[in-house]
Motif scaffolding. Structure first.
Motif, PDB file in Angstrom:
ATOM      1  N   MET A  71     -10.697 -41.148   0.776  1.00 42.12           N
ATOM      2  CA  MET A  71      -9.551 -40.493   2.294  1.00 42.12           C
ATOM      3  C   MET A  71     -10.257 -38.687   2.445  1.00 42.12           C
ATOM      4  O   MET A  71     -10.778 -38.420   2.124  1.00 42.12           O
ATOM      5  CB  MET A  71      -8.100 -40.264   0.841  1.00 42.12           C
ATOM      6  N   ASP A  72      -9.647 -39.379   3.924  1.00 41.52           N
ATOM      7  CA  ASP A  72      -9.684 -37.841   4.695  1.00 41.52           C
ATOM      8  C   ASP A  72      -9.059 -37.197   4.301  1.00 41.52           C
ATOM      9  O   ASP A  72      -7.470 -37.324   4.406  1.00 41.52           O
ATOM     10  CB  ASP A  72     -10.282 -38.523   6.213  1.00 41.52           C
ATOM     11  N   ILE A  73      -9.083 -35.622   4.669  1.00 41.71           N
ATOM     12  CA  ILE A  73      -8.693 -34.288   3.991  1.00 41.71           C
ATOM     13  C   ILE A  73      -8.031 -34.535   6.029  1.00 41.71           C
ATOM     14  O   ILE A  73      -9.258 -33.282   5.773  1.00 41.71           O
ATOM     15  CB  ILE A  73      -9.164 -33.557   2.962  1.00 41.71           C
ATOM     16  N   LYS A  74      -7.353 -34.066   5.444  1.00 43.98           N
ATOM     17  CA  LYS A  74      -6.453 -32.953   6.703  1.00 43.98           C
ATOM     18  C   LYS A  74      -6.145 -31.847   6.693  1.00 43.98           C
ATOM     19  O   LYS A  74      -5.977 -31.412   5.453  1.00 43.98           O
ATOM     20  CB  LYS A  74      -5.399 -34.062   7.370  1.00 43.98           C
ATOM     21  N   ILE A  75      -7.215 -30.906   7.401  1.00 43.40           N
ATOM     22  CA  ILE A  75      -6.691 -29.236   7.345  1.00 43.40           C
ATOM     23  C   ILE A  75      -4.884 -29.210   7.620  1.00 43.40           C
ATOM     24  O   ILE A  75      -4.621 -29.725   8.413  1.00 43.40           O
ATOM     25  CB  ILE A  75      -7.025 -28.415   8.463  1.00 43.40           C
ATOM     26  N   PRO A  76      -4.529 -27.873   6.723  1.00 43.50           N
ATOM     27  CA  PRO A  76      -3.251 -27.961   6.638  1.00 43.50           C
ATOM     28  C   PRO A  76      -3.110 -27.427   7.860  1.00 43.50           C
ATOM     29  O   PRO A  76      -3.501 -25.885   8.190  1.00 43.50           O
ATOM     30  CB  PRO A  76      -2.314 -27.091   5.507  1.00 43.50           C
ATOM     31  N   PHE A  77      -1.106 -27.241   8.263  1.00 38.08           N
ATOM     32  CA  PHE A  77      -1.045 -25.614   9.389  1.00 38.08           C
ATOM     33  C   PHE A  77      -1.081 -24.571   8.337  1.00 38.08           C
ATOM     34  O   PHE A  77      -0.918 -23.812   7.623  1.00 38.08           O
ATOM     35  CB  PHE A  77      -0.078 -25.932   9.723  1.00 38.08           C
ATOM     36  N   LEU A  78      -2.499 -23.726   9.682  1.00 43.94           N
ATOM     37  CA  LEU A  78      -2.701 -22.335   9.339  1.00 43.94           C
ATOM     38  C   LEU A  78      -1.763 -21.318  10.130  1.00 43.94           C
ATOM     39  O   LEU A  78      -2.238 -20.235  10.047  1.00 43.94           O
ATOM     40  CB  LEU A  78      -4.140 -22.184   9.636  1.00 43.94           C
ATOM     41  N   GLY A  79      -1.333 -21.346  10.853  1.00 44.24           N
ATOM     42  CA  GLY A  79      -0.395 -20.707  11.343  1.00 44.24           C
ATOM     43  C   GLY A  79      -0.264 -20.935  12.507  1.00 44.24           C
ATOM     44  O   GLY A  79      -1.132 -21.841  13.318  1.00 44.24           O
ATOM     45  N   ASP A  80       0.872 -20.131  13.660  1.00 45.52           N
ATOM     46  CA  ASP A  80       0.874 -19.929  14.969  1.00 45.52           C
ATOM     47  C   ASP A  80      -0.711 -19.619  15.757  1.00 45.52           C
ATOM     48  O   ASP A  80      -0.762 -18.566  15.065  1.00 45.52           O
ATOM     49  CB  ASP A  80       1.952 -19.356  15.620  1.00 45.52           C
ATOM     50  N   ASP A  88     -17.071 -35.554  -8.669  1.00 48.57           N
ATOM     51  CA  ASP A  88     -16.147 -35.193  -9.777  1.00 48.57           C
ATOM     52  C   ASP A  88     -14.660 -35.738  -9.641  1.00 48.57           C
ATOM     53  O   ASP A  88     -14.715 -36.615  -8.002  1.00 48.57           O
ATOM     54  CB  ASP A  88     -15.672 -33.666  -9.109  1.00 48.57           C
ATOM     55  N   THR A  89     -14.056 -35.677 -10.368  1.00 44.02           N
ATOM     56  CA  THR A  89     -12.225 -35.998 -10.082  1.00 44.02           C
ATOM     57  C   THR A  89     -11.842 -35.389  -9.383  1.00 44.02           C
ATOM     58  O   THR A  89     -11.472 -34.180 -10.386  1.00 44.02           O
ATOM     59  CB  THR A  89     -12.530 -37.534 -11.692  1.00 44.02           C
ATOM     60  N   VAL A  90     -10.307 -35.928  -8.858  1.00 41.48           N
ATOM     61  CA  VAL A  90      -9.209 -34.098  -8.715  1.00 41.48           C
ATOM     62  C   VAL A  90      -8.048 -35.164  -8.830  1.00 41.48           C
ATOM     63  O   VAL A  90      -8.211 -36.608  -8.729  1.00 41.48           O
ATOM     64  CB  VAL A  90      -9.268 -34.311  -7.088  1.00 41.48           C
ATOM     65  N   GLN A  91      -6.851 -34.561  -9.759  1.00 44.57           N
ATOM     66  CA  GLN A  91      -6.297 -34.244  -9.510  1.00 44.57           C
ATOM     67  C   GLN A  91      -4.732 -33.782  -7.971  1.00 44.57           C
ATOM     68  O   GLN A  91      -5.177 -33.252  -7.228  1.00 44.57           O
ATOM     69  CB  GLN A  91      -5.281 -34.295 -10.422  1.00 44.57           C
ATOM     70  N   VAL A  92      -3.646 -34.951  -7.767  1.00 43.10           N
ATOM     71  CA  VAL A  92      -2.813 -34.074  -6.847  1.00 43.10           C
ATOM     72  C   VAL A  92      -3.109 -32.377  -6.869  1.00 43.10           C
ATOM     73  O   VAL A  92      -2.772 -32.027  -8.206  1.00 43.10           O
ATOM     74  CB  VAL A  92      -1.778 -34.867  -6.354  1.00 43.10           C
ATOM     75  N   ASP A  93      -2.874 -32.017  -5.856  1.00 41.09           N
ATOM     76  CA  ASP A  93      -2.680 -30.383  -5.861  1.00 41.09           C
ATOM     77  C   ASP A  93      -3.810 -29.783  -6.194  1.00 41.09           C
ATOM     78  O   ASP A  93      -3.495 -28.340  -6.040  1.00 41.09           O
ATOM     79  CB  ASP A  93      -1.360 -29.841  -6.787  1.00 41.09           C
ATOM     80  N   ASP A  94      -5.022 -29.877  -6.865  1.00 42.30           N
ATOM     81  CA  ASP A  94      -6.410 -29.623  -7.714  1.00 42.30           C
ATOM     82  C   ASP A  94      -6.796 -28.677  -6.141  1.00 42.30           C
ATOM     83  O   ASP A  94      -6.662 -28.991  -5.218  1.00 42.30           O
ATOM     84  CB  ASP A  94      -7.571 -30.545  -7.689  1.00 42.30           C
ATOM     85  N   ALA A 149      -4.792 -38.336  -5.953  1.00 42.71           N
ATOM     86  CA  ALA A 149      -5.790 -38.065  -6.964  1.00 42.71           C
ATOM     87  C   ALA A 149      -7.187 -39.519  -6.906  1.00 42.71           C
ATOM     88  O   ALA A 149      -7.272 -39.808  -5.925  1.00 42.71           O
ATOM     89  CB  ALA A 149      -5.302 -38.171  -8.346  1.00 42.71           C
ATOM     90  N   GLY A 150      -8.622 -38.899  -7.027  1.00 44.39           N
ATOM     91  CA  GLY A 150      -9.159 -40.099  -7.250  1.00 44.39           C
ATOM     92  C   GLY A 150     -10.127 -38.964  -7.614  1.00 44.39           C
ATOM     93  O   GLY A 150     -10.777 -37.727  -8.114  1.00 44.39           O
ATOM     94  N   LYS A 151     -11.631 -39.852  -6.757  1.00 44.80           N
ATOM     95  CA  LYS A 151     -13.226 -39.364  -7.471  1.00 44.80           C
ATOM     96  C   LYS A 151     -13.445 -39.218  -5.928  1.00 44.80           C
ATOM     97  O   LYS A 151     -13.721 -39.566  -4.974  1.00 44.80           O
ATOM     98  CB  LYS A 151     -14.037 -40.463  -7.748  1.00 44.80           C
ATOM     99  N   ILE A 152     -14.199 -38.036  -5.357  1.00 45.53           N
ATOM    100  CA  ILE A 152     -15.379 -36.917  -4.560  1.00 45.53           C
ATOM    101  C   ILE A 152     -16.627 -37.864  -4.254  1.00 45.53           C
ATOM    102  O   ILE A 152     -16.777 -37.956  -5.033  1.00 45.53           O
ATOM    103  CB  ILE A 152     -15.670 -35.636  -5.022  1.00 45.53           C
ATOM    104  N   THR A 153     -16.589 -38.474  -3.083  1.00 48.04           N
ATOM    105  CA  THR A 153     -17.075 -39.414  -3.027  1.00 48.04           C
ATOM    106  C   THR A 153     -18.483 -38.828  -1.826  1.00 48.04           C
ATOM    107  O   THR A 153     -19.583 -39.718  -1.539  1.00 48.04           O
ATOM    108  CB  THR A 153     -16.707 -40.748  -2.527  1.00 48.04           C
ATOM    109  N   ALA A 154     -18.265 -37.877  -1.215  1.00 43.89           N
ATOM    110  CA  ALA A 154     -18.616 -37.519   0.110  1.00 43.89           C
ATOM    111  C   ALA A 154     -17.716 -36.273  -0.336  1.00 43.89           C
ATOM    112  O   ALA A 154     -16.546 -35.840   0.317  1.00 43.89           O
ATOM    113  CB  ALA A 154     -18.630 -38.388   0.904  1.00 43.89           C
ATOM    114  N   ILE A 155     -18.709 -34.912   0.720  1.00 42.13           N
ATOM    115  CA  ILE A 155     -18.335 -33.986   1.352  1.00 42.13           C
ATOM    116  C   ILE A 155     -19.593 -33.933   3.159  1.00 42.13           C
ATOM    117  O   ILE A 155     -20.031 -33.642   2.600  1.00 42.13           O
ATOM    118  CB  ILE A 155     -18.927 -33.109   0.115  1.00 42.13           C
TER     119      ILE A 155
END
Length: 64
Positions: free
Chosen positions: A1-10, A26-32, A51-57
């Motif tokens: 899964m790729d992480i999309k950067i949230p809207f940070l403001g106008d 590491d294992t993460v849960q939703v909203d960690d 939720a899932g396991k971090i496989t790459a940064i």
């Protein structure tokens, strides 16, 4: 899964990776919180959207 950067403001079109809160394996849960971004106005936490396991940064602290 790729992480999309949230809207940070106008008018905010970039941010600096302030800190990475997870490591490969590491294992993460939703909203960690997985990283924090710093803009010229604020520090914004970025939560895991699944939720899932971090496989790459693919970014490093200090990257824009």
């Amino acid at each position: 899964m790729d992480i999309k950067i949230p809207f940070l403001g106008d008018g905010i079109d970039n941010a600096v990776v302030l800190s990475i809160m997870v490591a490969v394996g590491d294992t993460v849960q939703v909203d960690d919180v997985i990283l924090e971004l710093e803009t010229d106005k604020a520090v914004a936490p970025v939560p895991a959207t699944q939720a899932g396991k971090i496989t790459a940064i693919k970014v490093s602290e200090g990257a824009t």
